[in-house]
Design a protein around this motif. Structure first.
Motif, short mmCIF file in Angstrom:
data_model
loop_
_atom_site.label_atom_id
_atom_site.label_comp_id
_atom_site.label_asym_id
_atom_site.label_seq_id
_atom_site.Cartn_x
_atom_site.Cartn_y
_atom_site.Cartn_z
N GLY A 9 0.81 -1.19 0.00
CA GLY A 9 0.00 0.00 0.00
C GLY A 9 0.85 1.25 0.00
N LEU A 10 0.21 2.37 0.25
CA LEU A 10 0.87 3.66 0.31
C LEU A 10 1.08 4.03 1.78
N VAL A 11 2.31 4.37 2.13
CA VAL A 11 2.63 4.71 3.52
C VAL A 11 3.59 5.88 3.52
N GLN A 12 3.52 6.69 4.54
CA GLN A 12 4.43 7.82 4.67
C GLN A 12 5.80 7.36 5.15
N PRO A 13 6.84 8.12 4.83
CA PRO A 13 8.18 7.78 5.36
C PRO A 13 8.13 7.66 6.88
N GLY A 14 8.81 6.64 7.37
CA GLY A 14 8.79 6.35 8.79
C GLY A 14 7.69 5.41 9.22
N GLY A 15 6.77 5.12 8.32
CA GLY A 15 5.65 4.25 8.64
C GLY A 15 6.00 2.78 8.54
N LEU A 83 10.00 2.85 7.22
CA LEU A 83 10.07 2.79 5.76
C LEU A 83 10.61 4.09 5.17
N LYS A 84 11.34 3.95 4.08
CA LYS A 84 11.97 5.07 3.39
C LYS A 84 11.46 5.11 1.96
N PRO A 85 11.53 6.26 1.32
CA PRO A 85 11.10 6.33 -0.09
C PRO A 85 11.83 5.32 -0.97
N GLU A 86 13.07 5.03 -0.67
CA GLU A 86 13.84 4.08 -1.48
C GLU A 86 13.38 2.64 -1.29
N GLN A 117 2.71 -13.17 -6.87
CA GLN A 117 2.46 -12.23 -7.96
C GLN A 117 2.97 -10.83 -7.69
N GLY A 118 3.36 -10.54 -6.47
CA GLY A 118 3.87 -9.21 -6.16
C GLY A 118 2.82 -8.30 -5.56
N THR A 119 3.26 -7.44 -4.65
CA THR A 119 2.38 -6.45 -4.04
C THR A 119 3.14 -5.13 -3.99
N GLN A 120 2.47 -4.06 -4.39
CA GLN A 120 3.12 -2.74 -4.51
C GLN A 120 3.23 -2.07 -3.15
N VAL A 121 4.43 -1.60 -2.86
CA VAL A 121 4.67 -0.79 -1.67
C VAL A 121 5.18 0.57 -2.14
N THR A 122 4.50 1.62 -1.74
CA THR A 122 4.89 2.97 -2.09
C THR A 122 5.07 3.78 -0.82
N VAL A 123 6.28 4.33 -0.67
CA VAL A 123 6.59 5.14 0.50
C VAL A 123 6.75 6.58 0.03
N SER A 124 5.82 7.42 0.42
CA SER A 124 5.81 8.78 -0.07
C SER A 124 4.99 9.65 0.86
N SER A 125 5.41 10.91 0.97
CA SER A 125 4.64 11.87 1.76
C SER A 125 3.65 12.62 0.87
#
Length: 125
Positions: A9-15, A83-86, A117-125
């Motif tokens: 999912g989508l999570v903020q940095p540090g999450g 978590l980090k953006p990278e 099948q893979g799961t998307q991880v997005t780290v972004s503010s």
């Protein structure tokens, strides 16, 4: 054996996020379970591997990620903290049945017989 990865999912940095890899069609009790990730434009890279209660991690995630498994549920997990953006990537789980890959080859994708099948991880503010 079929593997189904989920929990991205989508999570903020540090999450934090916890990924799950549910297996069906057979037991993964004796399998080594691993996580890889692939960012856009990059090769798939090793994240972690767990077998017999011993886990190995890529240097970039050591101390932040924790692999585990619940054999009763036929499921492997990846707890991701700080978590980090990278860390943004598609995360894949993979299974290595006996005879296992040798230690020096555990980061090699060709050593794994089964893939989710893979799961998307997005780290972004």
């Amino acid at each position: 054996v079929q593997l189904q990865a989920s929990g991205g999912g989508l999570v903020q940095p540090g999450g934090s996020l916890r990924l799950s890899c549910a297996a069906s069609g057979g037991t993964i009790r004796d399998y080594a379970m691993a996580w890889f990730r692939q960012a856009p434009g990059k090769e798939r890279e090793f994240v972690s591997r767990i077998r017999s209660g011993v886990a190995y991690y890529a240097g970039s995630v050591k101390g932040r990620f924790a692999a585990s498994r619940d054999n009763a549920k036929n499921t492997a997990y990846l707890q991701m903290n700080s978590l980090k953006p990278e860390d943004t990537a598609v995360y894949y789980c993979a299974a290595d049945p006996p005879p296992y890959a040798i230690l020096s080859s555990q980061e090699d994708t060709t050593q794994y017989d089964y893939w989710g099948q893979g799961t998307q991880v997005t780290v972004s503010s």
